[in-house]
Write a protein that holds these residues in place. Sequence first.
Motif, PDB file in Angstrom:
ATOM      1  N   PHE A  89       0.814  -1.217   0.000  1.00 27.87           N
ATOM      2  CA  PHE A  89       0.000   0.000   0.000  1.00 27.87           C
ATOM      3  C   PHE A  89       0.852   1.274   0.000  1.00 27.87           C
ATOM      4  O   PHE A  89       0.305   2.374  -0.001  1.00 27.87           O
ATOM      5  CB  PHE A  89      -0.932   0.029   1.220  1.00 27.87           C
ATOM      6  CG  PHE A  89      -2.065  -0.951   1.137  1.00 27.87           C
ATOM      7  CD1 PHE A  89      -2.977  -0.902   0.093  1.00 27.87           C
ATOM      8  CD2 PHE A  89      -2.229  -1.909   2.117  1.00 27.87           C
ATOM      9  CE1 PHE A  89      -4.019  -1.803   0.026  1.00 27.87           C
ATOM     10  CE2 PHE A  89      -3.277  -2.810   2.054  1.00 27.87           C
ATOM     11  CZ  PHE A  89      -4.167  -2.761   1.006  1.00 27.87           C
ATOM     12  N   ALA A 114      -4.610   4.541  -0.716  1.00 27.50           N
ATOM     13  CA  ALA A 114      -5.430   3.658   0.120  1.00 27.50           C
ATOM     14  C   ALA A 114      -5.653   4.288   1.490  1.00 27.50           C
ATOM     15  O   ALA A 114      -4.711   4.736   2.146  1.00 27.50           O
ATOM     16  CB  ALA A 114      -4.757   2.307   0.268  1.00 27.50           C
ATOM     17  N   GLN A 141      -7.797  -3.227  -4.489  1.00 28.49           N
ATOM     18  CA  GLN A 141      -7.207  -2.635  -3.296  1.00 28.49           C
ATOM     19  C   GLN A 141      -8.271  -2.397  -2.225  1.00 28.49           C
ATOM     20  O   GLN A 141      -8.040  -2.635  -1.039  1.00 28.49           O
ATOM     21  CB  GLN A 141      -6.542  -1.314  -3.678  1.00 28.49           C
ATOM     22  CG  GLN A 141      -5.336  -0.982  -2.874  1.00 28.49           C
ATOM     23  CD  GLN A 141      -4.631   0.235  -3.418  1.00 28.49           C
ATOM     24  OE1 GLN A 141      -5.286   1.230  -3.716  1.00 28.49           O
ATOM     25  NE2 GLN A 141      -3.317   0.152  -3.530  1.00 28.49           N
TER      26      GLN A 141
END
Length: 160
Positions: free
Chosen positions: A32, A37, A55
């Motif tokens: 990430f 995110a 994701q």
Amino acid sequence: MPSFDVVSEVELPELRNAVDQTRREIDNRFDFKGTSASVELSDTTILVKGDAEFQVEQILDILRMKLAKRGIDVECMDPQEVTKAGTGVKQEILIRQGIDADLAKRIQRLIKDSKIKVQASLQGDQVRVTGKKRDDLQAVISLLRQQSFDRPLQYSNFRD
């Protein structure tokens, strides 16, 4: 008269802790790094943002794991559609609390059809079950635990 309440509640401090732990894990995970995110909590809505749909699914898996560790049933989550948000995607997850009228009627009908000598009444977003014997109330609790509802139920305020 002995009674208890059937409720569907989520402990908000535990929910906040689970979202914070998810956020920390997203910050620390290598896959990430350098992405958009994120996970945010506002009231009883969780907003999950990511660069792509996979994701968001990964973040949801982390969130489910953290909720389960905190003792929150993941059935309380109501994920909405994944939508485009600028260059990425987002998904809202609603946390369902309380018993709506349809579920309360299903619970009342189930208790009435079981022929156990108790009465069930609606009281706001909970169902109160009263009876003369403690054993009858315990039989109702075990009956409700055997059923599958679309949200987790708790049994509180048991009075003798």
